[in-house]
Enzyme design. Structure first.
Site, PDB file in Angstrom:
ATOM      1  N   ASP A  29      21.390 -55.992  17.289  1.00 11.32           N
ATOM      2  CA  ASP A  29      20.715 -55.773  15.995  1.00 11.32           C
ATOM      3  C   ASP A  29      21.647 -55.442  14.828  1.00 11.32           C
ATOM      4  O   ASP A  29      21.337 -54.559  14.014  1.00 11.32           O
ATOM      5  CB  ASP A  29      19.656 -54.663  16.144  1.00 11.32           C
ATOM      6  CG  ASP A  29      18.592 -55.014  17.163  1.00 11.32           C
ATOM      7  OD1 ASP A  29      18.633 -56.113  17.732  1.00 11.32           O
ATOM      8  OD2 ASP A  29      17.704 -54.170  17.415  1.00 11.32           O
ATOM      9  N   LYS A 134      14.020 -60.257  19.432  1.00 11.15           N
ATOM     10  CA  LYS A 134      13.253 -59.303  20.238  1.00 11.15           C
ATOM     11  C   LYS A 134      12.246 -58.545  19.377  1.00 11.15           C
ATOM     12  O   LYS A 134      12.584 -58.099  18.269  1.00 11.15           O
ATOM     13  CB  LYS A 134      14.201 -58.339  20.953  1.00 11.15           C
ATOM     14  CG  LYS A 134      15.060 -57.463  20.045  1.00 11.15           C
ATOM     15  CD  LYS A 134      16.051 -56.686  20.903  1.00 11.15           C
ATOM     16  CE  LYS A 134      16.833 -55.640  20.148  1.00 11.15           C
ATOM     17  NZ  LYS A 134      16.081 -54.586  19.513  1.00 11.15           N
ATOM     18  N   LYS A 137      12.401 -52.487  20.903  1.00 14.80           N
ATOM     19  CA  LYS A 137      13.693 -51.822  20.784  1.00 14.80           C
ATOM     20  C   LYS A 137      14.646 -52.309  21.880  1.00 14.80           C
ATOM     21  O   LYS A 137      15.833 -52.499  21.635  1.00 14.80           O
ATOM     22  CB  LYS A 137      13.516 -50.294  20.851  1.00 14.80           C
ATOM     23  CG  LYS A 137      12.568 -49.716  19.781  1.00 14.80           C
ATOM     24  CD  LYS A 137      12.952 -50.115  18.376  1.00 14.80           C
ATOM     25  CE  LYS A 137      12.017 -49.514  17.332  1.00 14.80           C
ATOM     26  NZ  LYS A 137      12.215 -50.122  15.994  1.00 14.80           N
ATOM     27  N   THR A 163      20.782 -49.092  16.729  1.00 11.74           N
ATOM     28  CA  THR A 163      21.407 -47.780  16.616  1.00 11.74           C
ATOM     29  C   THR A 163      21.629 -47.228  18.028  1.00 11.74           C
ATOM     30  O   THR A 163      20.917 -47.601  18.950  1.00 11.74           O
ATOM     31  CB  THR A 163      20.539 -46.779  15.803  1.00 11.74           C
ATOM     32  OG1 THR A 163      19.282 -46.587  16.454  1.00 11.74           O
ATOM     33  CG2 THR A 163      20.330 -47.266  14.398  1.00 11.74           C
ATOM     34  N   CYS A 167      17.944 -48.786  19.809  1.00 12.31           N
ATOM     35  CA  CYS A 167      17.996 -50.097  20.469  1.00 12.31           C
ATOM     36  C   CYS A 167      19.140 -50.223  21.474  1.00 12.31           C
ATOM     37  O   CYS A 167      18.990 -50.904  22.497  1.00 12.31           O
ATOM     38  CB  CYS A 167      18.016 -51.201  19.433  1.00 12.31           C
ATOM     39  SG  CYS A 167      16.450 -51.291  18.537  1.00 12.31           S
TER      40      CYS A 167
HETATM   41  N1  TIU Z   1      17.830 -51.653  16.268  1.00 16.53           N
HETATM   42  C1  TIU Z   1      17.296 -50.429  16.241  1.00 16.53           C
HETATM   43  O1  TIU Z   1      17.896 -49.465  16.685  1.00 16.53           O
HETATM   44  N2  TIU Z   1      16.043 -50.302  15.626  1.00 16.53           N
HETATM   45  C2  TIU Z   1      15.629 -49.160  15.006  1.00 16.53           C
HETATM   46  O2  TIU Z   1      14.529 -49.099  14.484  1.00 16.53           O
HETATM   47  N3  TIU Z   1      16.500 -48.123  14.993  1.00 16.53           N
HETATM   48  C3  TIU Z   1      16.382 -46.928  14.342  1.00 16.53           C
HETATM   49  O3  TIU Z   1      17.210 -46.055  14.550  1.00 16.53           O
HETATM   50  N4  TIU Z   1      15.380 -46.756  13.483  1.00 16.53           N
END
Ligand code: TIU
Length: 225
Positions: A29, A134, A137, A163, A167
């Protein structure tokens, strides 16, 4: 380096041994919505500058994987334009005025095909690198990632991206339950919250590596050299 011979990376809780040919670099992501001002991450009240430090170490790791023709895969969190794969609970979570699917500064938030949903230019996928879209998460939920990895004989993953506690952690847990070894380089994963960065990494490597290993990009590059 011989692609089919095991190499050893200094890692915690103990050295990580991997066979490069069957170890994919999985970038989670690294999307404009999370790393650039005006996207979903900032809309949730986060400071996106916290995540941008992962770009350079990821760029180096990605260059090494590409240079050695090792497997690379990317993921993007997002939804169909008609939002048919967006659970109502996810749509309304947070109670904000603007939510997933609504128009933001970089197009409709977390919607496939919109500018903010795409991967940042610094780490843009090559046409030959699978991109897994996807809705959740975790990268295994409602995707063909497991099938692609199995078809390619991949059994180990270097997981990077954002993060750390959301995810990346969810994906590492999903991968671990499916039998993959996961190594997370700490300088290549980022959180909006310093305390979650620390704890998110500790959770992976605690209890003898309950979900995987933690290392850094320099150690991985040194092992590959
Ligand atoms: N990719 C991911 O971690 N999606 C999130 O929404 N992360 C947050 O920390 N919000």
């Amino acid at each position: 380096m011989t692609k089919d011979r095991s190499v050893t990376v200094q890692a915690e809780p103990y050295p990580f041994e991997f066979i490069p040919a069957t170890c994919a670099l999985l970038l989670i992501d690294l999307q404009r919505d999370f790393l650039e001002p005006g996207g979903f991450g900032e809309m949730l009240g986060n400071d996106v500058s916290q995540l941008r430090r992962v770009i350079e170490p990821n760029r180096k790791l990605l260059a090494a994987w590409r240079d050695k023709a090792l497997p690379v895969m990317h993921t993007r969190e997002g939804h169909r334009p008609d939002l048919s794969d967006l659970p109502p609970a996810k749509k309304i979570r947070g109670g904000g005025k603007t939510t997933i699917g609504d128009v933001g500064p970089m197009g409709r938030i977390l919607v496939r095909g919109e500018a903010g949903h795409d991967i940042i230019p610094e780490l843009y996928p090559l046409a030959s690198e699978p991109v897994i879209d996807k809705p959740g998460k975790g990268a295994f939920f409602a995707t063909d990632l497991h099938a692609i990895l199995q078809n390619r004989g991949i059994t180990q993953l270097i997981v990077t991206g954002v993060t750390t506690e959301v995810c990346v952690n969810t994906t590492v847990r999903e991968a671990n339950d499916r039998g993959y070894d996961c190594l997370v380089p700490e300088d290549c994963v980022g959180s909006y919250f310093p305390e979650f960065q620390t704890m998110g990494l500790k959770m992976i490597k605690a209890q003898g590596g309950i979900f995987g290993w933690v290392s850094d990009s320099e150690s991985i590059l040194a092992a590959l050299a």
